[in-house]
Design an enzyme around this catalytic site. Structure first.
Site, PDB file in Angstrom:
ATOM      1  N   ASP A  13       0.694  -0.823   0.156  1.00  0.00           N
ATOM      2  CA  ASP A  13       0.185  -0.264  -0.163  1.00  0.00           C
ATOM      3  C   ASP A  13       0.661   0.708  -0.062  1.00  0.00           C
ATOM      4  OD1 ASP A  13      -2.086  -1.757   0.870  1.00  0.00           O
ATOM      5  OD2 ASP A  13      -2.206  -1.907   2.492  1.00  0.00           O
ATOM      6  N   GLU A  14       2.212   1.567  -0.523  1.00  0.00           N
ATOM      7  CA  GLU A  14       2.456   2.732  -1.578  1.00  0.00           C
ATOM      8  C   GLU A  14       2.278   3.659  -1.766  1.00  0.00           C
ATOM      9  OE1 GLU A  14       4.111  -0.874  -0.927  1.00  0.00           O
ATOM     10  OE2 GLU A  14       5.403  -1.182   0.048  1.00  0.00           O
ATOM     11  N   LYS A  16       1.402   2.148  -5.484  1.00  0.00           N
ATOM     12  CA  LYS A  16       2.163   1.335  -6.532  1.00  0.00           C
ATOM     13  C   LYS A  16       1.467   1.441  -7.572  1.00  0.00           C
ATOM     14  CE  LYS A  16       2.727  -2.473  -4.419  1.00  0.00           C
ATOM     15  NZ  LYS A  16       1.596  -2.092  -3.194  1.00  0.00           N
ATOM     16  N   LYS A  18      -0.494   4.159  -8.393  1.00  0.00           N
ATOM     17  CA  LYS A  18      -0.582   5.460  -8.386  1.00  0.00           C
ATOM     18  C   LYS A  18       0.580   5.706  -9.842  1.00  0.00           C
ATOM     19  CE  LYS A  18       0.090  10.195  -8.341  1.00  0.00           C
ATOM     20  NZ  LYS A  18      -0.321  11.462  -7.434  1.00  0.00           N
ATOM     21  N   GLY A  40      -4.286  -4.649  -3.861  1.00  0.00           N
ATOM     22  CA  GLY A  40      -5.422  -3.080  -3.971  1.00  0.00           C
ATOM     23  C   GLY A  40      -4.802  -2.372  -4.702  1.00  0.00           C
ATOM     24  N   HIS A  41      -4.653  -2.121  -6.025  1.00  0.00           N
ATOM     25  CA  HIS A  41      -3.803  -1.113  -5.884  1.00  0.00           C
ATOM     26  C   HIS A  41      -4.845   0.625  -6.885  1.00  0.00           C
ATOM     27  CE1 HIS A  41      -0.195  -3.607  -7.414  1.00  0.00           C
ATOM     28  NE2 HIS A  41      -0.270  -3.517  -5.659  1.00  0.00           N
ATOM     29  N   THR A  42      -4.289   1.448  -5.874  1.00  0.00           N
ATOM     30  CA  THR A  42      -5.771   2.744  -6.409  1.00  0.00           C
ATOM     31  C   THR A  42      -5.052   3.277  -7.423  1.00  0.00           C
ATOM     32  OG1 THR A  42      -6.283   2.012  -3.865  1.00  0.00           O
ATOM     33  CG2 THR A  42      -6.964   4.331  -5.827  1.00  0.00           C
ATOM     34  N   ARG A 142       3.152 -28.949  -6.613  1.00  0.00           N
ATOM     35  CA  ARG A 142       2.752 -29.207  -7.817  1.00  0.00           C
ATOM     36  C   ARG A 142       1.245 -30.042  -8.315  1.00  0.00           C
ATOM     37  NH1 ARG A 142       8.136 -32.488  -6.704  1.00  0.00           N
ATOM     38  NH2 ARG A 142       6.808 -32.624  -5.438  1.00  0.00           N
ATOM     39  N   GLN A 225       1.600  -6.105  -3.353  1.00  0.00           N
ATOM     40  CA  GLN A 225       2.321  -5.720  -1.964  1.00  0.00           C
ATOM     41  C   GLN A 225       3.773  -5.585  -1.786  1.00  0.00           C
ATOM     42  OE1 GLN A 225       1.381  -9.974  -3.278  1.00  0.00           O
ATOM     43  NE2 GLN A 225      -0.705  -9.082  -2.742  1.00  0.00           N
ATOM     44  N   THR A 302      -9.625  -4.892   1.920  1.00  0.00           N
ATOM     45  CA  THR A 302     -10.436  -5.784   2.721  1.00  0.00           C
ATOM     46  C   THR A 302     -11.508  -5.011   3.906  1.00  0.00           C
ATOM     47  OG1 THR A 302      -8.437  -5.914   4.350  1.00  0.00           O
ATOM     48  CG2 THR A 302      -8.849  -7.718   2.815  1.00  0.00           C
ATOM     49  N   ARG A 304     -10.372  -2.816   6.219  1.00  0.00           N
ATOM     50  CA  ARG A 304      -9.381  -2.911   7.216  1.00  0.00           C
ATOM     51  C   ARG A 304      -8.723  -1.379   7.538  1.00  0.00           C
ATOM     52  NH1 ARG A 304      -6.507  -8.936   7.185  1.00  0.00           N
ATOM     53  NH2 ARG A 304      -5.846  -7.960   5.814  1.00  0.00           N
ATOM     54  N   ARG A 306      -5.411   0.468   8.841  1.00  0.00           N
ATOM     55  CA  ARG A 306      -3.659   0.292   8.047  1.00  0.00           C
ATOM     56  C   ARG A 306      -3.718   0.867   9.916  1.00  0.00           C
ATOM     57  NH1 ARG A 306      -3.354   2.552   2.253  1.00  0.00           N
ATOM     58  NH2 ARG A 306      -4.501   1.197   1.505  1.00  0.00           N
ATOM     59  N   GLY A 416      -0.654  13.901  -3.154  1.00  0.00           N
ATOM     60  CA  GLY A 416      -1.989  13.774  -3.424  1.00  0.00           C
ATOM     61  C   GLY A 416      -2.124  12.250  -4.365  1.00  0.00           C
TER      62      GLY A 416
HETATM   63  P1  GDP Z   1      -0.905   0.356  -3.737  1.00  0.00           P
HETATM   64  O1  GDP Z   1      -1.322  -0.860  -2.852  1.00  0.00           O
HETATM   65  O2  GDP Z   1       0.636   0.326  -2.921  1.00  0.00           O
HETATM   66  O3  GDP Z   1      -1.114   0.379  -5.072  1.00  0.00           O
HETATM   67  O4  GDP Z   1      -1.537   1.494  -2.748  1.00  0.00           O
HETATM   68  P2  GDP Z   1      -2.724   1.333  -1.960  1.00  0.00           P
HETATM   69  O5  GDP Z   1      -4.342   1.860  -2.971  1.00  0.00           O
HETATM   70  O6  GDP Z   1      -3.623   0.578  -1.386  1.00  0.00           O
HETATM   71  O7  GDP Z   1      -2.875   2.570  -1.236  1.00  0.00           O
HETATM   72  C1  GDP Z   1      -2.428   4.452  -1.695  1.00  0.00           C
HETATM   73  C2  GDP Z   1      -3.037   4.754  -0.990  1.00  0.00           C
HETATM   74  O8  GDP Z   1      -3.389   6.372  -0.607  1.00  0.00           O
HETATM   75  C3  GDP Z   1      -4.376   5.279  -2.227  1.00  0.00           C
HETATM   76  O9  GDP Z   1      -5.613   5.548  -1.929  1.00  0.00           O
HETATM   77  C4  GDP Z   1      -3.687   6.486  -3.197  1.00  0.00           C
HETATM   78  O10 GDP Z   1      -5.099   6.934  -3.355  1.00  0.00           O
HETATM   79  C5  GDP Z   1      -3.217   7.078  -2.282  1.00  0.00           C
HETATM   80  N1  GDP Z   1      -2.654   8.296  -2.757  1.00  0.00           N
HETATM   81  C6  GDP Z   1      -1.232   7.517  -3.648  1.00  0.00           C
HETATM   82  N2  GDP Z   1      -0.180   8.485  -3.643  1.00  0.00           N
HETATM   83  C7  GDP Z   1      -0.928   9.461  -3.034  1.00  0.00           C
HETATM   84  C8  GDP Z   1      -0.313  10.210  -2.098  1.00  0.00           C
HETATM   85  O11 GDP Z   1       0.896  11.310  -2.725  1.00  0.00           O
HETATM   86  N3  GDP Z   1      -0.904  11.351  -1.058  1.00  0.00           N
HETATM   87  C9  GDP Z   1      -2.217  10.702  -0.285  1.00  0.00           C
HETATM   88  N4  GDP Z   1      -2.874  11.572  -0.089  1.00  0.00           N
HETATM   89  N5  GDP Z   1      -2.690   9.889  -0.778  1.00  0.00           N
HETATM   90  C10 GDP Z   1      -2.155   9.662  -1.919  1.00  0.00           C
HETATM   91  P1  IMO Z   2      -1.319  -4.158  -2.153  1.00  0.00           P
HETATM   92  O1  IMO Z   2      -0.638  -4.153  -3.394  1.00  0.00           O
HETATM   93  C1  IMO Z   2      -0.876  -4.562   2.334  1.00  0.00           C
HETATM   94  C2  IMO Z   2      -1.305  -9.205   3.700  1.00  0.00           C
HETATM   95  C3  IMO Z   2      -2.331  -9.718   4.221  1.00  0.00           C
HETATM   96  C4  IMO Z   2      -1.742 -10.418   5.120  1.00  0.00           C
HETATM   97  C5  IMO Z   2      -0.247 -10.988   4.294  1.00  0.00           C
HETATM   98  C6  IMO Z   2      -1.028 -11.661   4.431  1.00  0.00           C
HETATM   99  O2  IMO Z   2      -2.361  -3.204  -2.293  1.00  0.00           O
HETATM  100  O3  IMO Z   2       0.286  -3.926  -1.843  1.00  0.00           O
HETATM  101  P2  IMO Z   2      -2.421 -13.229   1.889  1.00  0.00           P
HETATM  102  O4  IMO Z   2      -3.771 -12.634   1.288  1.00  0.00           O
HETATM  103  O5  IMO Z   2      -1.745 -12.331   0.980  1.00  0.00           O
HETATM  104  O6  IMO Z   2      -2.336 -14.232   2.058  1.00  0.00           O
HETATM  105  O7  IMO Z   2      -1.904 -12.126   3.578  1.00  0.00           O
HETATM  106  O8  IMO Z   2      -0.209 -10.042   3.391  1.00  0.00           O
HETATM  107  N1  IMO Z   2      -1.290  -8.507   2.531  1.00  0.00           N
HETATM  108  C7  IMO Z   2      -1.041  -6.621   1.886  1.00  0.00           C
HETATM  109  N2  IMO Z   2      -1.098  -5.583   2.992  1.00  0.00           N
HETATM  110  N3  IMO Z   2      -0.670  -4.587   1.140  1.00  0.00           N
HETATM  111  C8  IMO Z   2      -1.264  -5.560   0.244  1.00  0.00           C
HETATM  112  O9  IMO Z   2      -1.569  -5.421  -1.545  1.00  0.00           O
HETATM  113  C9  IMO Z   2      -1.167  -6.518   0.771  1.00  0.00           C
HETATM  114  N4  IMO Z   2      -1.285  -8.230   0.083  1.00  0.00           N
HETATM  115  C10 IMO Z   2      -1.969  -9.017   1.723  1.00  0.00           C
HETATM  116  O10 IMO Z   2      -2.761  -8.600   4.946  1.00  0.00           O
HETATM  117  O11 IMO Z   2      -1.361  -9.659   6.763  1.00  0.00           O
HETATM  118 MG    MG Z   3      -2.706  -2.174  -2.027  1.00  0.00          MG
END
Ligand code: GDP
Ligand code: IMO
Ligand code: MG
Length: 426
Positions: A13-14, A16, A18, A40-42, A142, A225, A302, A304, A306, A416
């Site tokens: 959730d860094e 990626k 975006k 979950g990539h936003t 396998r 991840q 999910t 949940r 963070r 943002g």
């Molecule tokens: P990913 O899984 O690495 O693609 O990241 P996620 O989408 O799960 O979580 C990143 C969240 O931060 C999302 O809601 C994005 O829309 C938001 N986001 C991404 N870059 C920025 C940023 O620079 N600033 C802010 N405020 N939100 C951001």
């Molecule tokens: P993105 O790509 C954050 C975490 C779960 C759990 C562990 C194992 O959006 O960054 P799993 O269902 O993979 O067996 O769960 O990994 N997890 C993530 N946490 N972002 C994700 O993906 C994740 N995918 C799995 O919360 O701790």
């Molecule tokens: Mg994510």
């Protein structure tokens, strides 16, 4: 420049999604190389928000070929849902390709995931409950079923028969998790779903990708991840069941390591984690809650909440080393505005000693205490800044410190969620 890999440097959730979308405009191909719909990539385009779980985040550009690679595990129902919802929102998806070698998630994988989490309370991982781990277990054991196998009813029946027998016994007898799978129904359901997307399936996805490599096409490998969730290099066993690190792109897409030119490490300006497991710089309550609300830190898959914490330089150094990061994309720096001071962890104290190598053992890690530096904050709203020189001086100092700890140069700074909210340095 041909191949660039995008990886998460923390626990996912860094941002990626975006960054992938942002770079996709100048790419010919985007490949997802591991994970499944645990991701979950936003992507935010103007006032529209898209949450992608399986489909690569380059899909919004119709000329960019988007490949779900062999290293991904695919839940066909989720894939179809995602395809249909994007189609409804105006994207034709003619640019999507799915590797025939990607493994398929079946209901017994999801049931095993849920049953394990319920029964093994002490060892609960806090998974996303999508069946990811059990599906990878079958792959490595396998006995998995691959996307291409869905088109071969005889093979599908044979493989399903064994799997159903084994999993039903395990679930009913060991986990007390009553199940009753109907093989004919499963074959009918999965064949029907396969027929809906089979025109997108490519038998030789590695040939497709390597052809693009040989033609010097610009290719982006999108990791899901993050490094600390890597099954080898993360906080085992509190990890996912694949290799999100840059090296995972070689096996998960089928390219040679020498083809990778750049590795972009996506770094959140603070750290979050969903699910269980160690998190040395976690802030419980107070500032942690504040970061969660300000950064909208709720799981894209999910929902949940963070867990939130300060930037961890030890994790960063570990990620830099393991991935061979060449550039940084720092995200969510805007969320840190209006804090009086910002903490940066530069090392851990372990049994009276200062260490900077991330402990691979969670029992040793549990004994580590973060050593913090204190950095002055800034009050300005950063969400409209587009040039580095327009950032407040304290923001620049903070960013430079992160880059120093990462031992890599900053290429992008995200201010943002929206596509346009970016500062480009390279
Ligand atoms: P990913 O899984 O690495 O693609 O990241 P996620 O989408 O799960 O979580 C990143 C969240 O931060 C999302 O809601 C994005 O829309 C938001 N986001 C991404 N870059 C920025 C940023 O620079 N600033 C802010 N405020 N939100 C951001
Ligand atoms: P993105 O790509 C954050 C975490 C779960 C759990 C562990 C194992 O959006 O960054 P799993 O269902 O993979 O067996 O769960 O990994 N997890 C993530 N946490 N972002 C994700 O993906 C994740 N995918 C799995 O919360 O701790
Ligand atoms: Mg994510």
């Amino acid at each position: 420049m041909t191949v660039t890999v995008i990886i998460g440097t923390q626990w996912g959730d860094e941002g990626k999604g975006k960054i992938t979308d942002l770079l996709a405009r100048d790419m010919d191909m985007i490949v997802r190389y591991q994970g499944g719909n645990n991701a979950g990539h936003t992507v935010v385009i103007k006032d529209e928000t898209f949450k992608l779980h399986l489909i690569p985040s380059g899909v919004f550009y119709p000329n960019v070929v988007c490949v779900i690679g062999n290293g991904v595990v695919v839940d066909p129902a989720v894939l179809l849902q995602e395809i249909n919802s994007l189609k409804q929102r105006g994207f034709a998806l003619d640019n999507l390709r799915i590797s025939a070698q990607a493994h398929v998630i079946f209901p017994y994988h999801r049931d095993l995931d849920a049953a394990q989490e319920q029964k093994n309370e002490a060892g609960r991982i806090g998974t996303t409950n999508r069946g990811i781990g059990p599906c990878y277990v079958d792959k490595f054991n396998r006995r998995g079923i691959r996307i291409g196998d869905l088109g071969n009813t005889e093979l599908l029946r044979q493989r399903l028969a064994w799997n159903i027998l084994e999993k039903s016994f395990q679930l009913n007898n060991f986990y007390n998790y009553p199940v009753n799978y109907d093989i004919d129904q499963l074959i009918a359901d999965y064949t029907k779903m396969f027929n809906e997307f089979k025109h997108l399936v490519v038998d030789e996805s590695t040939a497709l990708i390597n052809q693009a490599v040989n033609q010097n096409k610009r290719i982006l490998m999108e990791g899901a991840q993050g490094t600390m969730l890597d099954v080898d290099h993360g906080t085992y066993p509190y990890v996912t069941s694949s290799s999100p690190i840059a090296g995972g792109a070689c096996s998960g897409a089928g390219i040679g390591p020498q083809e990778i030119d750049e590795v972009i490490g996506v770094v959140k300006a603070y750290v979050t984690r969903v699910g269980g497991g160690p998190f040395p710089t976690e802030i419980i309550g107070g500032m942690g809650d504040q970061l969660r609300e300000k950064g909208h830190e709720y799981g894209a898959t999910t929902g949940r909440p963070r867990r939130c914490g300060w930037f961890d330089g030890v994790v960063m150094k570990h990620a830099s080393k393991i991935n061979g990061i060449t550039q940084l994309a720092i995200t969510k720096i805007d969320v840190l505005s209006q804090l009086e001071k910002i903490m940066v962890c530069t090392a851990y104290e372990y049994e009276g000693k200062t260490i900077t190598d991330f402990p691979t053992d969670i029992y040793r890690l549990a004994k580590c205490r973060p050593i913090y530096e204190e950095w002055p904050g800034w009050n300005e709203d950063l969400s409209k800044v587009t040039k580095y020189q327009d950032l407040p001086v304290n923001t620049k100092k903070y960013l430079e410190r992160l880059a120093e700890l990462a031992e890599a140069k900053i290429a992008l700074i995200s201010v943002g969620a929206e596509r346009g909210q970016i500062i480009k340095l390279i």
